[in-house]
Enzyme design. Structure first.
Site, PDB file in Angstrom:
ATOM      1  N   SER A 138      35.882  46.311  -7.774  1.00 17.04           N
ATOM      2  CA  SER A 138      36.762  46.466  -8.936  1.00 17.04           C
ATOM      3  C   SER A 138      35.977  47.048 -10.107  1.00 17.04           C
ATOM      4  O   SER A 138      35.458  48.167 -10.005  1.00 17.04           O
ATOM      5  CB  SER A 138      37.409  45.123  -9.266  1.00 17.04           C
ATOM      6  OG  SER A 138      38.509  45.277 -10.122  1.00 17.04           O
ATOM      7  N   ASP A 266      47.348  47.988  -3.337  1.00 19.23           N
ATOM      8  CA  ASP A 266      46.656  47.307  -4.435  1.00 19.23           C
ATOM      9  C   ASP A 266      47.497  47.426  -5.700  1.00 19.23           C
ATOM     10  O   ASP A 266      47.689  48.517  -6.246  1.00 19.23           O
ATOM     11  CB  ASP A 266      45.288  47.950  -4.647  1.00 19.23           C
ATOM     12  CG  ASP A 266      44.394  47.177  -5.603  1.00 19.23           C
ATOM     13  OD1 ASP A 266      44.929  46.526  -6.521  1.00 19.23           O
ATOM     14  OD2 ASP A 266      43.165  47.226  -5.432  1.00 19.23           O
ATOM     15  N   HIS A 295      44.145  43.561  -3.789  1.00 17.28           N
ATOM     16  CA  HIS A 295      42.998  43.848  -4.655  1.00 17.28           C
ATOM     17  C   HIS A 295      41.849  42.922  -4.282  1.00 17.28           C
ATOM     18  O   HIS A 295      41.912  41.707  -4.486  1.00 17.28           O
ATOM     19  CB  HIS A 295      43.375  43.647  -6.123  1.00 17.28           C
ATOM     20  CG  HIS A 295      42.301  44.121  -7.067  1.00 17.28           C
ATOM     21  ND1 HIS A 295      42.065  45.451  -7.312  1.00 17.28           N
ATOM     22  CD2 HIS A 295      41.392  43.428  -7.803  1.00 17.28           C
ATOM     23  CE1 HIS A 295      41.067  45.569  -8.165  1.00 17.28           C
ATOM     24  NE2 HIS A 295      40.634  44.358  -8.467  1.00 17.28           N
TER      25      HIS A 295
END
Length: 325
Positions: A138, A266, A295
């Site tokens: 991320s 996601d 995610h």
């Protein structure tokens, strides 16, 4: 044409991206026995590194996502898996994320690659690794990709490649996606800890005096960037920050072999975060977009032992980079 086609086979209810995401975020098992090393920085601060040593010549560096740490479930799972295969693993705890507030007003942000470069140089100068693979999840993935493109001519020679997972490579469109109702739960959780950190900084530093009412009312990343990130780090506005911190403009500069894994479902990511054309025309930028995964989830069942995302790490490291423990 580095478009990879490995797919994650999931069962109900993990075809739902929110189930996949939330389940992974809150299921940490077998916490590693990290060996912590505190590194003093050039600006009178510190960065805490958590090692899992194996006496290997190959080190996998992991960078966590927003408000994560080496104790985040995805970090623990990946670190344990790679360590069990014989690799050394090092988790970078970004400033203020190691369980102790850092010394200065500035903490971290999605584009602060000077800290990444500082740590890689530190490792190069103080350890005997022959191979380092830089990787992140991320926000940490955005740091990984931006660093590999931004610092391409300055990267230590021991760094052989990179891996990035669930990355909002275009921060402007991704923050808009995260502000939608479908992501309200995640936004509230992120802002809960971010607001606490901002209030703490306001107590410690007289020069930082934000309106506490604005902090309390903040309900989006734009609110937070306007209160803290933009003024503290010298950006003109939240929009200026998103533009300058995004890794997407730097992807074309990456010469090290690098893998980006972004699930198609996601909910954090916008359509701009799937750089198919770049991967199709590159010999060293690899893109894998499984249909499911959420995610930083990539869970297949409630008794998941597939280690799908961890296996993608190993496949890339061994088959594309030819690096073994």
């Amino acid at each position: 044409m580095p478009l990879l086609k490995n797919q994650l086979t999931t069962s109900f209810p993990f075809k739902n991206p929110h189930v996949n995401t939330i389940y992974k975020f809150f299921t940490a098992k077998d916490k590693p026995d990290y060996k912590r090393v505190r590194v003093n920085t050039w600006d009178n601060d510190f960065i805490d590194l958590d090692f899992l040593p194996n006496n290997s010549f190959s080190l996998i560096v992991l960078i966590h996502g927003l408000e994560g740490s080496s104790q985040s479930s995805y970090m623990i799972s990946t670190a344990n898996y790679l360590h069990n295969l014989g690799y050394d693993v090092m988790c970078i705890n970004l400033r203020s994320c190691s369980g102790e507030d850092n010394n200065i007003l500035k903490t971290y942000h999605a584009g602060k690659t000077d800290d990444v470069h500082f740590i890689l140089k530190y490792v190069e100068e103080n350890y005997d690794y022959q191979n380092i693979i830089l990787s992140g999840f991320s926000l940490g993935g955005n740091l990984t990709l931006k660093y590999l493109g931004e610092y391409e001519n300055q990267i230590p020679s021991v760094v052989k490649g990179g891996i990035a997972v669930s990355v909002p490579i275009d921060l402007t469109s991704s923050q808009a996606e995260l502000s939608k109702l479908k992501n309200k739960l995640y936004m509230q959780e992120f802002l809960r800890t971010l607001k606490a950190k901002v209030n703490l900084k306001a107590q410690k530093f007289d020069e930082f005096n934000p309106d506490k009412r604005l902090i309390a009312r903040a309900s989006s990343f734009r609110d937070f960037e306007e209160i803290y990130t933009a003024p503290v780090f010298g950006f003109d506005s939240p929009e200026d920050y998103w533009e300058k911190a995004s890794s997407k403009p730097y992807l074309k500069n990456i010469e090290h072999k690098t893998l980006l894994i972004n699930a198609k479902d996601d909910s954090f990511l916008s359509i701009e975060c799937y750089p198919y054309e770049l991967a199709e025309n590159s010999s060293n930028f690899f893109l894998l977009t499984p249909k499911y995964g959420g995610h930083v989830g990539f869970v297949s069942s409630f008794n998941d032992q597939s280690y799908w995302i961890e296996k993608q790490f190993v496949n890339f490291i061994q088959n594309e980079l030819n690096i073994y423990a």
